[in-house]
Design a protein around this motif. Structure first.
Motif, PDB file in Angstrom:
ATOM      1  N   PHE A  31       0.832  -1.199   0.000  1.00  0.00           N
ATOM      2  CA  PHE A  31       0.000   0.000   0.000  1.00  0.00           C
ATOM      3  C   PHE A  31       0.871   1.256   0.000  1.00  0.00           C
ATOM      4  CE2 PHE A  31      -2.288   3.267   2.530  1.00  0.00           C
ATOM      5  CZ  PHE A  31      -3.343   3.504   1.669  1.00  0.00           C
ATOM      6  N   ASP A  32       1.846   1.299   0.911  1.00  0.00           N
ATOM      7  CA  ASP A  32       2.728   2.460   0.996  1.00  0.00           C
ATOM      8  C   ASP A  32       3.518   2.639  -0.296  1.00  0.00           C
ATOM      9  OD1 ASP A  32       1.783   2.775   3.562  1.00  0.00           O
ATOM     10  OD2 ASP A  32       3.629   2.112   4.540  1.00  0.00           O
ATOM     11  N   SER A  33       4.040   1.553  -0.829  1.00  0.00           N
ATOM     12  CA  SER A  33       4.845   1.614  -2.045  1.00  0.00           C
ATOM     13  C   SER A  33       4.022   2.099  -3.239  1.00  0.00           C
ATOM     14  CB  SER A  33       5.444   0.237  -2.332  1.00  0.00           C
ATOM     15  OG  SER A  33       6.136   0.250  -3.551  1.00  0.00           O
ATOM     16  N   LYS A  34       2.870   1.503  -3.453  1.00  0.00           N
ATOM     17  CA  LYS A  34       2.033   1.883  -4.590  1.00  0.00           C
ATOM     18  C   LYS A  34       1.468   3.294  -4.430  1.00  0.00           C
ATOM     19  CE  LYS A  34       0.936  -2.781  -5.975  1.00  0.00           C
ATOM     20  NZ  LYS A  34      -0.014  -3.646  -6.619  1.00  0.00           N
ATOM     21  N   ILE A  38       2.348   6.560  -6.926  1.00  0.00           N
ATOM     22  CA  ILE A  38       1.330   7.359  -7.620  1.00  0.00           C
ATOM     23  C   ILE A  38       1.512   8.838  -7.290  1.00  0.00           C
ATOM     24  CG2 ILE A  38      -1.153   7.878  -7.733  1.00  0.00           C
ATOM     25  CD1 ILE A  38      -1.577   4.784  -7.317  1.00  0.00           C
ATOM     26  N   CYS A  39       1.706   9.144  -6.028  1.00  0.00           N
ATOM     27  CA  CYS A  39       1.878  10.550  -5.635  1.00  0.00           C
ATOM     28  C   CYS A  39       3.146  11.141  -6.245  1.00  0.00           C
ATOM     29  CB  CYS A  39       1.884  10.685  -4.117  1.00  0.00           C
ATOM     30  SG  CYS A  39       0.242  10.467  -3.398  1.00  0.00           S
ATOM     31  N   PRO A  81      -6.412  -0.450   0.794  1.00  0.00           N
ATOM     32  CA  PRO A  81      -5.486  -0.435   1.929  1.00  0.00           C
ATOM     33  C   PRO A  81      -5.706  -1.627   2.855  1.00  0.00           C
ATOM     34  CG  PRO A  81      -7.285   1.055   2.349  1.00  0.00           C
ATOM     35  CD  PRO A  81      -7.476   0.553   0.945  1.00  0.00           C
ATOM     36  N   PRO A  82      -4.768  -1.855   3.762  1.00  0.00           N
ATOM     37  CA  PRO A  82      -5.007  -2.865   4.789  1.00  0.00           C
ATOM     38  C   PRO A  82      -6.318  -2.546   5.518  1.00  0.00           C
ATOM     39  CG  PRO A  82      -2.738  -2.097   4.883  1.00  0.00           C
ATOM     40  CD  PRO A  82      -3.467  -1.206   3.919  1.00  0.00           C
ATOM     41  N   THR A 144       5.308  10.454   0.606  1.00  0.00           N
ATOM     42  CA  THR A 144       5.425  11.212  -0.646  1.00  0.00           C
ATOM     43  C   THR A 144       4.160  12.006  -0.897  1.00  0.00           C
ATOM     44  OG1 THR A 144       6.911   9.552  -1.548  1.00  0.00           O
ATOM     45  CG2 THR A 144       5.861  11.026  -3.135  1.00  0.00           C
ATOM     46  N   CYS A 145       3.030  11.445  -0.541  1.00  0.00           N
ATOM     47  CA  CYS A 145       1.756  12.142  -0.715  1.00  0.00           C
ATOM     48  C   CYS A 145       1.646  13.321   0.244  1.00  0.00           C
ATOM     49  CB  CYS A 145       0.586  11.182  -0.480  1.00  0.00           C
ATOM     50  SG  CYS A 145       0.518   9.816  -1.652  1.00  0.00           S
ATOM     51  N   ALA A 146       2.341  13.257   1.343  1.00  0.00           N
ATOM     52  CA  ALA A 146       2.269  14.321   2.346  1.00  0.00           C
ATOM     53  C   ALA A 146       3.333  15.390   2.162  1.00  0.00           C
ATOM     54  CB  ALA A 146       2.386  13.710   3.747  1.00  0.00           C
ATOM     55  N   GLN A 147       4.175  15.242   1.147  1.00  0.00           N
ATOM     56  CA  GLN A 147       5.239  16.216   0.919  1.00  0.00           C
ATOM     57  C   GLN A 147       4.692  17.507   0.352  1.00  0.00           C
ATOM     58  OE1 GLN A 147       8.088  14.438  -1.667  1.00  0.00           O
ATOM     59  NE2 GLN A 147       8.997  13.199  -0.068  1.00  0.00           N
ATOM     60  N   GLN A 148       5.320  18.586   0.726  1.00  0.00           N
ATOM     61  CA  GLN A 148       5.004  19.881   0.139  1.00  0.00           C
ATOM     62  C   GLN A 148       5.825  20.042  -1.120  1.00  0.00           C
ATOM     63  OE1 GLN A 148       2.640  21.964   1.332  1.00  0.00           O
ATOM     64  NE2 GLN A 148       2.223  20.379   2.808  1.00  0.00           N
TER      65      GLN A 148
END
Length: 152
Positions: A31-34, A38-39, A81-82, A144-148
């Motif tokens: 989940f984290d990897s995929k 994407i992000c 997700p899990p 990565t999705c949470a990065q600014q």
């Protein structure tokens, strides 16, 4: 007006960090990897859109960024997700959709009209939603999705 460009790119970069998948449940690592992949893909695409330098640049930038945010959300929705993260993931999906709708239905019309007061109000609303999504994405392992934006 530089603040508009900075806020807009920052807010839309992560608009898609939600989902609710339908297939086989992914492991935490999958989940984290995929999700992060994407992000990363859409972060790069969104960074290639020139930041608005003034009010006249805002609407064209929104028209380029919104389809990317929608595509990102569509891809993330396919992740499952899990089980333990399902409720948080669905919450992110709903909030990301809310961000996209706010941009499409309210911010874009305000930018077309050059209504600075309304634009500022809507950017503040988007920033609140985005901060919540960034926090929740981080908790889910989607760093990565949470990065600014690198330019922020």
């Amino acid at each position: 007006m530089r603040r508009i460009g900075f806020c807009l790119l920052t807010l839309l970069l992560l608009a898609g960090c939600g989902g609710g998948g339908g297939g086989k449940r992914l492991s935490r690592q999958e989940f984290d990897s995929k999700g992060n992949a994407i992000c990363a893909k859409y972060n790069a695409k969104q960074k290639s859109v020139a930041q608005p330098k003034n009010l006249n640049d805002l609407s064209p930038a929104l028209r380029k960024l919104l389809p990317l945010a929608r595509q990102q959300l569509d891809e993330l929705k396919k992740l499952s997700p899990p089980q333990s993260d399902d409720a948080a993931w669905k919450k992110l999906l709903a909030r990301a959709q809310e961000e996209n709708d706010l941009v499409a239905n309210r911010l874009l019309p305000a930018s077309d009209k050059k209504d600075v007061a309304k634009i500022q109000q809507l950017l503040n609303d988007l920033q609140t939603l985005d901060q919540q999504n960034n926090t929740d994405a981080q908790k889910l392992g989607l760093s990565t999705c949470a990065q600014q934006s690198a330019s922020s």
